[in-house]
Motif scaffolding. Sequence first.
Motif, PDB file in Angstrom:
ATOM      1  N   ARG A   1       0.817  -1.216   0.000  1.00 44.94           N
ATOM      2  CA  ARG A   1       0.000   0.000   0.000  1.00 44.94           C
ATOM      3  C   ARG A   1       0.856   1.274   0.000  1.00 44.94           C
ATOM      4  O   ARG A   1       0.728   2.124   0.874  1.00 44.94           O
ATOM      5  CB  ARG A   1      -0.947   0.005   1.202  1.00 44.94           C
ATOM      6  N   ASP A   2       1.699   1.349  -0.980  1.00 39.43           N
ATOM      7  CA  ASP A   2       2.639   2.466  -1.068  1.00 39.43           C
ATOM      8  C   ASP A   2       2.030   3.604  -1.890  1.00 39.43           C
ATOM      9  O   ASP A   2       1.984   3.548  -3.117  1.00 39.43           O
ATOM     10  CB  ASP A   2       3.940   1.956  -1.701  1.00 39.43           C
ATOM     11  N   LYS A   3       1.569   4.618  -1.196  1.00 41.02           N
ATOM     12  CA  LYS A   3       0.873   5.716  -1.870  1.00 41.02           C
ATOM     13  C   LYS A   3       1.760   6.381  -2.922  1.00 41.02           C
ATOM     14  O   LYS A   3       1.276   6.787  -3.978  1.00 41.02           O
ATOM     15  CB  LYS A   3       0.394   6.768  -0.854  1.00 41.02           C
TER      16      LYS A   3
ATOM     17  N   GLY B   1       2.267   4.006  -5.892  1.00 43.11           N
ATOM     18  CA  GLY B   1       0.997   3.563  -6.446  1.00 43.11           C
ATOM     19  C   GLY B   1       0.835   2.055  -6.439  1.00 43.11           C
ATOM     20  O   GLY B   1      -0.101   1.526  -7.040  1.00 43.11           O
TER      21      GLY B   1
ATOM     22  N   TYR C   1      -0.230  -1.178  -4.603  1.00 43.27           N
ATOM     23  CA  TYR C   1      -1.038  -1.573  -3.445  1.00 43.27           C
ATOM     24  C   TYR C   1      -0.584  -2.920  -2.909  1.00 43.27           C
ATOM     25  O   TYR C   1      -0.515  -3.133  -1.711  1.00 43.27           O
ATOM     26  CB  TYR C   1      -2.511  -1.615  -3.841  1.00 43.27           C
TER      27      TYR C   1
ATOM     28  N   ALA D   1      -5.278   4.093   3.587  1.00 40.64           N
ATOM     29  CA  ALA D   1      -4.862   3.076   2.613  1.00 40.64           C
ATOM     30  C   ALA D   1      -5.090   1.652   3.113  1.00 40.64           C
ATOM     31  O   ALA D   1      -5.403   0.763   2.341  1.00 40.64           O
ATOM     32  CB  ALA D   1      -3.392   3.264   2.252  1.00 40.64           C
TER      33      ALA D   1
ATOM     34  N   TRP E   1      -7.214   5.126  -2.616  1.00 38.98           N
ATOM     35  CA  TRP E   1      -6.306   4.738  -1.527  1.00 38.98           C
ATOM     36  C   TRP E   1      -5.014   5.541  -1.528  1.00 38.98           C
ATOM     37  O   TRP E   1      -4.366   5.679  -0.496  1.00 38.98           O
ATOM     38  CB  TRP E   1      -6.035   3.237  -1.595  1.00 38.98           C
ATOM     39  N   ARG E   2      -4.642   6.114  -2.707  1.00 39.09           N
ATOM     40  CA  ARG E   2      -3.389   6.873  -2.798  1.00 39.09           C
ATOM     41  C   ARG E   2      -3.535   8.307  -2.299  1.00 39.09           C
ATOM     42  O   ARG E   2      -2.539   9.003  -2.077  1.00 39.09           O
ATOM     43  CB  ARG E   2      -2.921   6.942  -4.265  1.00 39.09           C
TER      44      ARG E   2
ATOM     45  N   ARG F   1      -2.350  -2.161  -8.502  1.00 40.13           N
ATOM     46  CA  ARG F   1      -2.405  -0.716  -8.254  1.00 40.13           C
ATOM     47  C   ARG F   1      -3.765  -0.268  -7.714  1.00 40.13           C
ATOM     48  O   ARG F   1      -4.028   0.933  -7.622  1.00 40.13           O
ATOM     49  CB  ARG F   1      -2.086   0.043  -9.543  1.00 40.13           C
TER      50      ARG F   1
ATOM     51  N   LEU G   1      -4.209  10.626  -9.840  1.00 41.51           N
ATOM     52  CA  LEU G   1      -3.550   9.504  -9.156  1.00 41.51           C
ATOM     53  C   LEU G   1      -3.737   8.178  -9.885  1.00 41.51           C
ATOM     54  O   LEU G   1      -3.225   7.145  -9.459  1.00 41.51           O
ATOM     55  CB  LEU G   1      -4.074   9.390  -7.717  1.00 41.51           C
TER      56      LEU G   1
ATOM     57  N   ALA H   1      -8.492   5.181  -7.591  1.00 38.25           N
ATOM     58  CA  ALA H   1      -7.177   5.522  -7.025  1.00 38.25           C
ATOM     59  C   ALA H   1      -7.299   6.123  -5.630  1.00 38.25           C
ATOM     60  O   ALA H   1      -6.337   6.683  -5.099  1.00 38.25           O
ATOM     61  CB  ALA H   1      -6.442   6.484  -7.946  1.00 38.25           C
TER      62      ALA H   1
END
Lengths: 445, 445
Positions: free
Chosen positions: A179-181, A184, A186, B31, B24-25, B73, B298, B22
């Motif tokens: 889940r790395d914003k 991008g 997840y 997240a 969650w970003r 993603r 995003l 998108a």
Amino acid sequence: MTRRTDQLKLGAFLANSGHHVAAWRHPLAQADASQDFEHFKAIARSAERGKFDALFIADVVALWGHHLDALSRTARAEHFEPLTLMSALAAVTERIGLIATATTSYNEPYHIARKFASLDHLSKGRAAWNLVTSVVADEAWNFGREQHIDHTDRYQRAEEFHDVVKGLWDSWDDDAFVRDKASGRYFDPDKLHTLNHKGAHFSVRGPLNVARPPQGHPVLVQAGASEAGKALAARVAEVIFAAHHELPAAQAFYQDIKQRAAALGRDPEHIKILPGVTPFIADTREQAQQLFEQFQALIDPVLGLRLLADTLGEDIDLSGHDLDGPLPDTPPGQRGSRRDQVLQLARRDNLSIRQLYLRLAGGNPVIGTPSDIADSFEQWFQARACDGFNVFFPYFPGAIDTFVDQVIPVLQQRGLFRLDYAGSTLREHLGLPRPANRFSTRAPA
Amino acid sequence: MTRRTDQLKLGAFLANSGHHVAAWRHPLAQADASQDFEHFKAIARSAERGKFDALFIADVVALWGHHLDALSRTARAEHFEPLTLMSALAAVTERIGLIATATTSYNEPYHIARKFASLDHLSKGRAAWNLVTSVVADEAWNFGREQHIDHTDRYQRAEEFHDVVKGLWDSWDDDAFVRDKASGRYFDPDKLHTLNHKGAHFSVRGPLNVARPPQGHPVLVQAGASEAGKALAARVAEVIFAAHHELPAAQAFYQDIKQRAAALGRDPEHIKILPGVTPFIADTREQAQQLFEQFQALIDPVLGLRLLADTLGEDIDLSGHDLDGPLPDTPPGQRGSRRDQVLQLARRDNLSIRQLYLRLAGGNPVIGTPSDIADSFEQWFQARACDGFNVFFPYFPGAIDTFVDQVIPVLQQRGLFRLDYAGSTLREHLGLPRPANRFSTRAPA
Ligand SMILES: Cc1cc2nc3c(=O)[nH]c(=O)nc-3n(C[C@H](O)[C@H](O)[C@H](O)COP(=O)(O)O)c2cc1C
Ligand SMILES: Cc1cc2nc3c(=O)[nH]c(=O)nc-3n(C[C@H](O)[C@H](O)[C@H](O)COP(=O)(O)O)c2cc1C
């Protein structure tokens, strides 16, 4: 035999108005409990206050009982479905485990894997699956079959079902979801595993659309007494719900299972064997006995005779016989069967028909003062007849609070039961290891 | 057209970090929401504070998406199973309805009837079943099939499945359980009904081992746009989850369904049609537009191109094309299909590839101030394009509270939405009648 240094494991068995078959009629019992979530919530909270390892709920996927006149005298015709009830209880409890029964005979492994994974997430690691193979033909009729799957097929299906469920629980590595914003990403695609199972009973591709459960796998509970049942238990069970009433038989079963497990390379400590027991508790033994008799007296003969006939075989008609006279001569059944055991018991103790059905209906009671109950628990535990108990409360509400307020402190004083939860997951309460992911290339944490 | 005197019905759609693909970003979104029950509990309580009719959760019984690079993603690869989640939410809410999705293609009617009946009891009359027929072959692969059941069979199976479930819900009269401690009669055997269903797809004896649900039948929700889908909806749906983005198409659908229902002898008021809509709300239109653009920005092109390719058909490879150039020439699909609509849209609005996938990914947004959102809702409602909305919140937490605090009061001031719940069941919120028991000889209450 050396004194055990581990502690009792205790399950609190859920039942509508109580476990005794006539409980709902007793003034102490709530008769309309079966549809009342507040009632179950209160029981769950009492069990958690008592530091029980888990709540336990049995299941049958049918209205069980063809003889309406007898069935209509019990509170068994209606009950919450286990997974929905346990999910709701997850939301109103913090620490106690949640053991729900689901049959492998009339379910699909993908649904079961997913629902228990979901419950494990909802409860933060408190879910357990009681894997059963179903017992009554009525269930078959609700799922498009004319008759119940036979015993051998049922266990083969159960084995494969179990293996598929475990495989699906390993669909994701524990650390798959990054889940790395910023990037991008997840999840890490390398940490996703597709089962691609093709077997005799099931073809299931996977993966599961639920992250790996907090416990790795929800705890696996099993109950089954046949050779096939014991073989499965020795291989996969982490908790066994047993049904022995006599110490020597319980000891033999205990030793048998632990040896089988060891022979398969498992640590015997990682299977907890819990027989069911119904405590009737009062300040004196006489009062406790009276309490028990009160419940027994509420069993209508129509119901009592039905329980007896069901045990002896549908073909036996006891109507027209004097309830206070002896059993008529009945042909013996299969050697060692439940039917034969009951016939022997009637002969040995010279029981009338009424006395016999009351014995059957009474289940496995322990009757006495709080310290009597604790003595009995301690004796079985130290004799290695069990690792703890599934406690059946004769009536609800009330009986669980009596147990929590009066028996639990005695067990605690004797060092036989926890003063508080040490961990937060059911595996931690039970002292069970967290399973590694079969697909993961990294060493287990 | 006369001004409507009824009020909007509103569903709050659950999604992990939010409905935007998108979401969650975005800094506003949580997240790691997907495994966090506390997160869903907070959403449910916000929705209840806002007097929403119901929570709504979609479902797919598979990990959906073969293109791992794109799937990885999104936050869609993990989610709670609907019935376990809604059961848990039942325990921490009081009034709001609980709409859970379950497919008729890969389930058994006995389980579904039982679980929804159980949820209806747990929640004291707040359960609804969103009956879907499944869309992706990935689901078939998890249930022993090589390919998805074809469209015609799927709807035939769905019809029969539905009828069996309703029949099972009528297993008991509402007053079957007398629980008379004195006589020892728990239920009246004359008020138990055995379904004995034998059909083309299912053979289900019944009865259910759960009392008749508080609502008689949990509310029946449906979503399906084909001829077969609309025919089923007109016959059985009480809520329709619709997917129209354009007013005229929504009006035509609305009129079509209501007329079909009337032709079948149903009161058209007893079907509530709720399209999905995603509000982006800010104090000014410019800020709201900026908020929307932030989310759109995003969307990774890998994901955007995948969404586009999935809509146009798996065979289309757009990699190597300039994202800011036009779509390459592509063969037209079936007339009136989603593919054709999208190709027309691209041509009509002269969209680049990027602009086109952003349009698709953006869904059905309404962008503006709280009163803009209320205007748009009012316009659709008064134009009889809908009876309310399924509100998709772009991000969680936060977006639902903005809606509840800023849009709901405007709708209330205009008399378009309830000030408080008037009843306690979902049927009461929606103004739907409680169905009579098909087996009961007495007149409905
Ligand atoms: C203590 C105990 C509890 C059981 N509980 C259930 C239950 O809740 N639901 C069910 O369908 N079967 C239940 N069973 C049945 C078993 O799953 C199994 O089908 C049955 O015991 C026959 O297998 P066996 O010959 O190995 O004993 C239980 C069995 C035992 C011994
Ligand atoms: C708005 C909407 C929502 C849907 N939600 C789901 C869902 O959550 N799960 C699912 O398996 N199918 C879902 N479906 C699919 C339908 O059940 C149905 O299988 C699909 O629309 C094909 O039928 P149709 O040709 O009648 O539209 C949805 C369909 C629509 C239009």
